[in-house]
Design a protein around this motif. Structure first.
Motif, PDB file in Angstrom:
ATOM      1  N   LYS A 124      27.495  89.963  96.815  1.00  0.00           N
ATOM      2  CA  LYS A 124      26.570  90.441  97.834  1.00  0.00           C
ATOM      3  C   LYS A 124      25.143  90.516  97.280  1.00  0.00           C
ATOM      4  CE  LYS A 124      25.844  94.378 100.951  1.00  0.00           C
ATOM      5  NZ  LYS A 124      26.350  95.734 101.357  1.00  0.00           N
ATOM      6  N   ARG A 125      24.993  91.023  96.053  1.00  0.00           N
ATOM      7  CA  ARG A 125      23.676  91.155  95.450  1.00  0.00           C
ATOM      8  C   ARG A 125      23.055  89.778  95.206  1.00  0.00           C
ATOM      9  NH1 ARG A 125      20.785  94.977  92.543  1.00  0.00           N
ATOM     10  NH2 ARG A 125      22.499  96.471  92.778  1.00  0.00           N
ATOM     11  N   GLN A 126      23.866  88.839  94.703  1.00  0.00           N
ATOM     12  CA  GLN A 126      23.342  87.485  94.436  1.00  0.00           C
ATOM     13  C   GLN A 126      22.869  86.831  95.730  1.00  0.00           C
ATOM     14  OE1 GLN A 126      26.833  85.858  92.561  1.00  0.00           O
ATOM     15  NE2 GLN A 126      25.990  86.089  90.483  1.00  0.00           N
ATOM     16  N   TYR A 127      23.691  86.932  96.756  1.00  0.00           N
ATOM     17  CA  TYR A 127      23.337  86.278  98.020  1.00  0.00           C
ATOM     18  C   TYR A 127      22.079  86.890  98.628  1.00  0.00           C
ATOM     19  CZ  TYR A 127      23.470  84.897 102.893  1.00  0.00           C
ATOM     20  OH  TYR A 127      23.126  84.413 104.127  1.00  0.00           O
ATOM     21  N   LEU A 128      22.015  88.220  98.658  1.00  0.00           N
ATOM     22  CA  LEU A 128      20.861  88.868  99.267  1.00  0.00           C
ATOM     23  C   LEU A 128      19.581  88.639  98.470  1.00  0.00           C
ATOM     24  CD1 LEU A 128      22.458  92.266 100.395  1.00  0.00           C
ATOM     25  CD2 LEU A 128      21.759  90.364 101.851  1.00  0.00           C
ATOM     26  N   THR A 129      19.717  88.416  97.168  1.00  0.00           N
ATOM     27  CA  THR A 129      18.536  88.164  96.343  1.00  0.00           C
ATOM     28  C   THR A 129      17.929  86.792  96.613  1.00  0.00           C
ATOM     29  OG1 THR A 129      19.412  89.584  94.576  1.00  0.00           O
ATOM     30  CG2 THR A 129      17.665  88.049  93.961  1.00  0.00           C
ATOM     31  N   VAL A 130      18.780  85.796  96.889  1.00  0.00           N
ATOM     32  CA  VAL A 130      18.267  84.420  96.980  1.00  0.00           C
ATOM     33  C   VAL A 130      18.101  83.921  98.409  1.00  0.00           C
ATOM     34  CG1 VAL A 130      19.268  83.837  94.738  1.00  0.00           C
ATOM     35  CG2 VAL A 130      20.564  83.331  96.821  1.00  0.00           C
ATOM     36  N   TYR A 131      18.785  84.540  99.388  1.00  0.00           N
ATOM     37  CA  TYR A 131      18.858  83.850 100.678  1.00  0.00           C
ATOM     38  C   TYR A 131      17.512  83.764 101.394  1.00  0.00           C
ATOM     39  CZ  TYR A 131      18.741  87.655 104.184  1.00  0.00           C
ATOM     40  OH  TYR A 131      18.368  88.674 105.027  1.00  0.00           O
ATOM     41  N   GLN A 132      16.574  84.702 101.098  1.00  0.00           N
ATOM     42  CA  GLN A 132      15.248  84.621 101.713  1.00  0.00           C
ATOM     43  C   GLN A 132      14.168  84.200 100.717  1.00  0.00           C
ATOM     44  OE1 GLN A 132      13.931  87.681 104.458  1.00  0.00           O
ATOM     45  NE2 GLN A 132      16.028  88.421 104.695  1.00  0.00           N
ATOM     46  N   GLN A 133      14.589  83.834  99.518  1.00  0.00           N
ATOM     47  CA  GLN A 133      13.608  83.404  98.521  1.00  0.00           C
ATOM     48  C   GLN A 133      12.900  82.122  98.988  1.00  0.00           C
ATOM     49  OE1 GLN A 133      12.446  84.581  95.639  1.00  0.00           O
ATOM     50  NE2 GLN A 133      13.716  86.433  95.679  1.00  0.00           N
ATOM     51  N   PRO A 134      11.566  82.084  98.975  1.00  0.00           N
ATOM     52  CA  PRO A 134      10.856  80.827  99.294  1.00  0.00           C
ATOM     53  C   PRO A 134      11.199  79.778  98.236  1.00  0.00           C
ATOM     54  CG  PRO A 134       9.374  82.722  99.352  1.00  0.00           C
ATOM     55  CD  PRO A 134      10.644  83.198  98.717  1.00  0.00           C
ATOM     56  N   LEU A 135      11.568  78.599  98.671  1.00  0.00           N
ATOM     57  CA  LEU A 135      11.987  77.557  97.725  1.00  0.00           C
ATOM     58  C   LEU A 135      11.586  76.187  98.253  1.00  0.00           C
ATOM     59  CD1 LEU A 135      13.694  76.882  95.114  1.00  0.00           C
ATOM     60  CD2 LEU A 135      15.624  76.530  96.674  1.00  0.00           C
ATOM     61  N   THR A 136      10.933  75.384  97.397  1.00  0.00           N
ATOM     62  CA  THR A 136      10.664  73.981  97.702  1.00  0.00           C
ATOM     63  C   THR A 136      11.550  73.138  96.798  1.00  0.00           C
ATOM     64  OG1 THR A 136       8.352  74.379  98.296  1.00  0.00           O
ATOM     65  CG2 THR A 136       8.958  72.125  97.697  1.00  0.00           C
ATOM     66  N   ALA A 137      12.367  72.276  97.376  1.00  0.00           N
ATOM     67  CA  ALA A 137      13.294  71.442  96.605  1.00  0.00           C
ATOM     68  C   ALA A 137      12.897  69.979  96.741  1.00  0.00           C
ATOM     69  CB  ALA A 137      14.725  71.651  97.090  1.00  0.00           C
ATOM     70  N   ILE A 138      12.710  69.331  95.606  1.00  0.00           N
ATOM     71  CA  ILE A 138      12.329  67.924  95.569  1.00  0.00           C
ATOM     72  C   ILE A 138      13.394  67.156  94.800  1.00  0.00           C
ATOM     73  CG2 ILE A 138      10.563  66.260  94.841  1.00  0.00           C
ATOM     74  CD1 ILE A 138       9.521  68.186  96.892  1.00  0.00           C
ATOM     75  N   GLY A 139      13.886  66.052  95.349  1.00  0.00           N
ATOM     76  CA  GLY A 139      14.932  65.341  94.620  1.00  0.00           C
ATOM     77  C   GLY A 139      15.278  63.986  95.177  1.00  0.00           C
TER      78      GLY A 139
END
Length: 645
Positions: free
Chosen positions: A477-492
């Protein structure tokens, strides 16, 4: 070494010299090309052997044509064209037919456009076909073709067709050799300038790399040298000072060529705005020093190994790609033993080239085709002197028949498999999600693992949807809540394209820019545009390195585009079918040590030996693998955020 040559009319070309050192120059060129294709990290500029081949051809052909003009007062054009076809066509046809047959029987995934490829190669216009339909010469993964390297043979074929006519026109109209040389110099410079002008980045690479007009300066330099430095007019007796001047020119030329072999990447802008031009000049000055009988360079470049490789360089160049590509498709774990596999591939190339030279190139080069009808008649007679050799007709006809069949059924577009359909679907979903993600990113605030908002969130229950997502990807729960709204730009590249749906399932604010076949040198422009618009998130995820090797300079360029105020999470590559896997990952890890804002997400180590996580290519994660890939990214970013606080 003296060797008398004859033309089609049987008239002897007096004083014509066989310059054995040219075999050495060809050997150096073909070694560079082979090593580049097999071990690109070891010799990133080895592809520059091609301009050397061009310069040698330009010199030799022009020198022989001018000798014939001087001695006979004319040039036998039909004889010249016949000799060129007899020299080049048999091995080319055999390679095209043999490769087409193998593809038809064992590698149907490569059938696409086979008919057009064979046709354009037979007509020596394949380089222009590549410009319109082909892939980048430097894309070593995405749909690599066993025919890509043949672009250079088409340029040489065009040169053989047009140049004799232009040369005689210049001789008749301009007459003076120095004036002719000056005209050629102007055209060489214009060709080099055109390359630099047309090259504006990765999107124009094919145009300048394959174009006859943008590559012609190498051949023109060789032709220009033949006009002012004819081999039959050079005196063997020269002063000691002149001899060492020539020797030093040769040594410096080899040094420059070696430096460019090791340092000049094919994705470097300087390559097309001066680098390749310098290589052509260095090759030409080496030819000049080697051609002069008063210098020692010819002797230095003459030995049995160079002689063997030089005389077979055409076949070695011709068969290299089919051997490499078919071998690497069958041997999946290339990256585990890149050097051993490279040695096996080299051995196969050399054996096939030797057989081709002995039984195809050399016999058919001297065969009198006007006797073809009589030969066929004698061949089919019951008491023919050919005896058991006639049995070779059966596999020959089978090869031709299968190749023709493969060409007839070849599609003009790649049929999509399950993986390609999955990538296309996920790319479409990601693109639809991106606009909303950018809007959310600008409103969202970075959420740490320990701030007050997190404590409040942890007291609440996850929604049913959130619970299912967290459970599906193995997140607390802590891992998911920490990352799910994190701004992220993914290039690949295609790996990220394949995973984009899963990634945005967990990172709801993630903007994903992924493209099949994307190379590291293409990422800078994407990142720069995002940053200019203010759309580059504080956290940047990069998954590049699948399609080709990368250099520290290229990574530095990408990081410069991102800026030091962003945290970069770079995913190591899992591409065991390519020999650059280990070197790519080593380069990424070294970059992380140099830059404090770069963090490694070690997908290679995490997925090692997990064959059931991948599609049949053992490179792209399947749906199960995408779950593990997303879990690794989420937990890695969570761990960084948690440790930071």
């Amino acid at each position: 070494m003296q060797q008398v040559q004859t033309n089609k009319l049987g008239k002897r070309l007096k004083n014509s010299r066989y310059i054995s050192g040219f075999d050495g120059i060809r050997a150096l060129a073909v070694v560079g090309v082979i090593i580049y294709h097999l071990l690109p990290y070891k010799l990133q500029g080895g592809y520059l052997g091609v301009p050397t081949f061009f310069a040698v051809s330009g010199y030799l052909i022009t020198d022989l044509l001018l000798q014939e003009w001087e001695q006979n007062g004319r040039i036998d054009f039909w004889g010249f064209y016949a000799r060129r076809l007899k020299r080049l066509y048999p091995a080319l046809v055999f390679m095209l037919v043999g490769t087409g047959t193998y593809i038809t029987l064992f590698q149907r995934s490569l059938l696409t456009n086979l008919r057009s490829i064979i046709t354009t190669n037979m007509l020596y216009v394949y380089n222009w076909w590549e410009i319109a339909h082909g892939q980048s010469y430097f894309d070593r993964f995405n749909g690599e073709s066993p025919f890509t390297h043949l672009w250079s043979l088409s340029i040489e074929g065009q040169y053989y067709l047009i140049w004799p006519l232009l040369l005689i026109a210049l001789v008749l109209i301009v007459k003076k050799r120095r004036s002719i040389a000056n005209i050629l110099l102007v055209f060489a410079i214009l060709s080099g300038l055109l390359m630099g002008f047309l090259y504006t980045g990765p999107d124009t690479l094919n145009r300048v790399y394959y174009g006859t007009d943008t590559r012609m300066f190498s051949i023109i330099f060789g032709a220009m040298l033949a006009v002012i430095w004819p081999s039959t007019h050079l005196k063997k007796k020269v002063t000691n000072r002149s001899r060492w001047t020539l020797n030093i020119i040769g040594i410096v030329s080899i040094a420059v060529m070696a430096f460019l072999y090791f340092e000049l990447s094919g994705q470097n802008t300087f390559t097309y705005r001066g680098g390749m031009f310098i290589m052509a000049i260095a090759s030409t000055t080496l030819i000049a020093a080697c051609a002069h009988p008063g210098a020692d360079v010819n002797r230095w470049l003459t030995n049995p190994v160079f002689s063997w490789m030089g005389t077979r360089s055409y076949g070695i160049y011709l068969y290299q790609f089919p051997v490499m590509i078919f071998y690497e498709i069958k041997v999946q774990d290339i990256a585990a033993h890149p050097l051993i596999n490279a040695l096996v591939e080299i051995a196969l190339i050399m054996v096939i080239s030797e057989l081709s030279y002995r039984y195809i190139e050399r016999p058919l080069r001297h065969y009198r085709y006007k006797n073809l009808g009589r030969s066929i008649y004698e061949f089919v007679q019951r008491d023919s002197e050919y005896g058991w050799k006639r049995l070779w007709l059966i596999p020959a006809l089978l090869l031709i028949g299968i190749s023709v069949y493969g060409s007839a059924i070849s599609p003009t577009k790649d049929p999509k498999n399950v993986l390609q359909e999955n990538i296309a679907k996920n790319e479409s979903t990601a693109n639809a999600h991106n606009k909303a993600a950018l809007a959310k990113q600008k409103k969202a605030k970075k959420l740490s693992a320990n701030d007050k908002r997190m404590k409040k969130l942890l007291k609440k229950k996850l929604t049913v949807k959130q619970y299912k997502i967290a459970k599906h990807y193995g997140l607390t729960k802590r891992q998911y809540l920490t990352v799910y709204q994190q701004p992220l730009t993914a290039i690949g590249d295609s790996i990220l394209a394949d995973n984009s749906h899963d990634l945005q399932n967990v990172f709801t604010n993630a903007y994903v820019s992924a493209a099949v076949g994307r190379q590291i040198w293409q990422a800078g422009d994407v990142l720069t545009q995002l940053k200019r618009k203010g759309d580059l998130a504080p956290n940047v995820l990069i998954n590049l390195g699948t399609n080709s090797p990368m250099t520290p300079e290229q990574i530095n360029s990408v990081l410069k585009s991102i800026g030091k105020d962003h945290q970069v999470f770079w995913v190591t590559t899992h591409v065991p079918t390519r020999n650059w896997e280990t070197e790519v990952n080593r380069t990424i890890r070294k970059a992380a040590k140099r830059h404090s804002n770069v963090h490694i997400i070690d997908w290679h180590a995490y997925s090692n030996h997990q064959n059931d996580w991948f599609w049949n290519d053992n490179v792209h994660p399947n749906p199960r693998g995408n779950v593990h890939y997303t879990h690794l990214i989420a937990t890695s970013i969570y761990n960084y955020i948690n440790q930071k606080k």
